[in-house]
Design an enzyme around this catalytic site. Structure first.
Site, PDB file in Angstrom:
ATOM      1  N   ASP A 109       4.406   0.410  12.217  1.00 57.59           N
ATOM      2  CA  ASP A 109       3.189  -0.198  11.651  1.00 57.59           C
ATOM      3  C   ASP A 109       3.003  -1.646  12.074  1.00 57.59           C
ATOM      4  OD1 ASP A 109       3.342   1.549   8.442  1.00 57.59           O
ATOM      5  OD2 ASP A 109       2.808   2.186  10.463  1.00 57.59           O
TER       6      ASP A 109
ATOM      7  N   ARG B 229       0.337  14.430  13.345  1.00 60.81           N
ATOM      8  CA  ARG B 229       0.859  14.186  11.991  1.00 60.81           C
ATOM      9  C   ARG B 229       0.870  15.447  11.111  1.00 60.81           C
ATOM     10  NH1 ARG B 229      -1.411   8.633   9.904  1.00 60.81           N
ATOM     11  NH2 ARG B 229       0.446   8.745   8.578  1.00 60.81           N
TER      12      ARG B 229
ATOM     13  N   LYS C 198       0.852  -1.198   0.000  1.00 60.24           N
ATOM     14  CA  LYS C 198       0.000   0.000   0.000  1.00 60.24           C
ATOM     15  C   LYS C 198       0.886   1.245   0.000  1.00 60.24           C
ATOM     16  CE  LYS C 198      -1.763   1.498   4.068  1.00 60.24           C
ATOM     17  NZ  LYS C 198      -1.386   2.879   4.402  1.00 60.24           N
ATOM     18  N   ASN C 199       1.910   1.234   0.848  1.00 58.90           N
ATOM     19  CA  ASN C 199       2.697   2.457   1.058  1.00 58.90           C
ATOM     20  C   ASN C 199       3.738   2.714  -0.024  1.00 58.90           C
ATOM     21  OD1 ASN C 199       1.119   2.938   3.227  1.00 58.90           O
ATOM     22  ND2 ASN C 199       2.650   2.404   4.770  1.00 58.90           N
TER      23      ASN C 199
ATOM     24  N   ARG D  91      -8.715  -0.453   4.694  1.00 59.74           N
ATOM     25  CA  ARG D  91      -7.846   0.547   4.081  1.00 59.74           C
ATOM     26  C   ARG D  91      -6.492  -0.052   3.738  1.00 59.74           C
ATOM     27  NH1 ARG D  91      -6.800   5.453   7.083  1.00 59.74           N
ATOM     28  NH2 ARG D  91      -5.796   5.721   5.085  1.00 59.74           N
TER      29      ARG D  91
ATOM     30  N   CYS E 181      -5.195  12.927  13.468  1.00 59.14           N
ATOM     31  CA  CYS E 181      -5.616  11.561  13.178  1.00 59.14           C
ATOM     32  C   CYS E 181      -5.588  10.757  14.472  1.00 59.14           C
ATOM     33  CB  CYS E 181      -4.648  10.979  12.156  1.00 59.14           C
ATOM     34  SG  CYS E 181      -5.190   9.365  11.722  1.00 59.14           S
TER      35      CYS E 181
END
Ligand code: EPZ
Length: 442
Positions: free
Chosen positions: A308, A124, A22-23, A401, A119
């Protein structure tokens, strides 16, 4: 809204194929803005909500997402871009939308992007991104919740990030790619996703080199050729399934991975007692141990243990044989999963940016609520290991997500898990870190 229902207590056994990152996908997809002569083709793109969001954003700018013959292949034509404005309703659902700043300013010398707001896991800010754009000669104004950037031209400069920022590094690399002269980025992020984007841009005609571990040099070019790339495997999805094997005392083979990007995770899970056999550079096997050892976890930028994976590892530690300390050094509020893990029977105390986890004999099923992307993964893992009673995880739009077909992949490994519709209890967006509603942002 959906929720996941899990009957835990069964070891996961079998093979799982890991999807594209994803990143890495997100910055590479937005970099297509700079390639408008030909269609951009990006392979191994995961089917995630965040990918849908970035496609929506590109379409709103005037790009065309074309039909493609493979489900994980994205074909984008950006020659029709005629709007340079990323609106609040899109940016607030996905902070990574700020990645359009670099390519829009590089190509069109202007951009107007909503500030992402806070968030669940922290404030952030994007001050490092904006100061770096200013160093390249852009005029950056922040007004009414929007960042307005324009530049007559961008000129290479020396950028020195106060601390490594992944999307900050990516944004500036893209802005510098078409700038005049050379840009030197110091204290640049070292995550593999940054290097995957560099690889993609260089194959398309850019001139970017990582000259030292945390120094990247970009020589601006006049024109790029064509973006054609296959995204690298998702190391966090891989780490999540590795931890699923460890926490359920299972035996899982992971395929389509990049083992060299998993070193910190392999080391930590091995320290916790899991047996990890590396079959090749793209495949490994994880066998959970009967006794999970308590190991301290301290997150830091790559190549250290990734933030993460903090929530997922904490779930494992709740069933360890002793006491450990989990220290979160990257984000200021990334312990939202603790209260929910405690509902499952975990023994955790939080003090500032560290959590003291005392292992318990067993977890028991309960109703829990996902608060952010990796917290949702942590609760799923804990539910899989809860030996009595059902666990239901609500608000799993967070999970969608960043994980594709999670329940399908887990079921194929022997998990008893299903996705059901949330009963129609009206849900008010939970306030985020600084009070504005951002229930879906990560
Ligand atoms: C990227 O976020 C990832 N997202 C995150 O993954 C990941 O957790 C994070 O990097 C750290 O590895 C994507 O790549 C799309 P940072 P990013 O800028 O770039 C502070 C997931 O679960 N900071 O590296 O937003 C910041 O507050 C997501 O997939 C500033 O102060 O993170 C944080 O404390 C969650 N000012 C630290 O730096 C800035 O201008 C590192 O953040 C930028 C960052």
């Amino acid at each position: 809204m959906d929720k996941m229902v899990i009957e835990g207590g069964f070891p996961l056994v079998g093979e799982v194929s890991i999807g594209g990152s994803k990143n890495a996908s997100l910055p590479i997809i937005v970099s297509s803005i700079m390639f408008d002569e030909f269609d951009s083709e990006i392979d191994n793109v995961p089917g995630l909500e965040d990918i849908k969001t970035i496609k929506k954003l590109l379409t709103s700018l005037g790009a065309e997402i074309k039909e493609s013959d493979e489900p994980d292949k994205l074909v984008i034509n950006t020659s029709g871009i005629n709007n340079y404005d990323a609106p609040y309703d899109l940016v607030k659902t996905m902070r990574a939308s700020v990645l359009v700043l670099g390519p829009l300013v590089a190509k069109y010398k202007k951009a107007r992007v909503s500030l992402p707001g806070g968030c669940a896991i922290g404030a952030r800010p994007i001050d490092f991104h904006l100061n770096a754009l200013r160093s390249l000669g852009a005029v950056v104004e922040v007004d009414h919740g929007y960042v307005e950037v324009h530049a007559d031209k961008l000129k290479g400069a020396v950028i020195n990030f106060p601390i490594p920022t992944v999307t900050g590094t990516e944004n500036i690399i893209m802005a510098a790619t078409l700038a005049e002269g050379t840009t030197i980025i110091k204290n640049a992020a070292m995550e593999p996703e940054v290097d995957d984007m560099i690889f993609a841009l260089n194959n398309g005609g850019a001139d970017i080199k990582r000259v030292e571990q945390s120094i990247i040099v970009v020589n601006g070019v006049k024109k790029l050729r064509r973006l054609c790339h296959r995204v690298l495997p998702d190391r966090i999805e891989a780490g999540t399934f590795m931890t699923a094997s460890a926490i359920t005392k299972g035996d899982i083979v992971l395929k389509n991975i990049n083992v060299q990007h998993l070193k910190a995770i392999i080391d930590k899970l091995s320290e916790a007692g899991a047996k990890i056999i590396i079959n090749s550079s793209s495949q490994l096997r994880v066998k959970g141990s009967k006794a999970i050892k308590s190991v301290d976890i301290s997150t830091a930028p790559y190549p250290n243990f990734p933030t993460d994976m903090q929530a997922q590892m904490m779930a494992l530690m709740t069933l360890s044989g002793g006491l450990c300390v989990v220290t979160e050094n990257v984000f200021e509020n990334r312990f939202m999963h603790v209260a929910e893990l405690i509902r499952l029977g975990a023994n955790i105390k939080v003090r500032n940016n560290f959590a003291i986890v005392k292992g318990v004999q067993k977890l028991s099923g309960a109703e829990v609520m996902a608060t952010d992307l990796r917290a949702s993964a942590s609760l799923i893992l804990a539910g899989l290991a809860s030996s009595d009673g059902l666990t239901t995880v609500s608000r799993i739009y967070h999970l969608d997500r960043g994980y594709e077909k999670m329940e399908e992949k887990l079921s194929n490994l022997g998990a008893i898990i299903s996705r059901v519709k949330e009963n129609d209890i009206p849900v008010v967006d939970e306030p985020d870190f600084n009070g504005s509603a951002c229930s879906k942002s990560a």
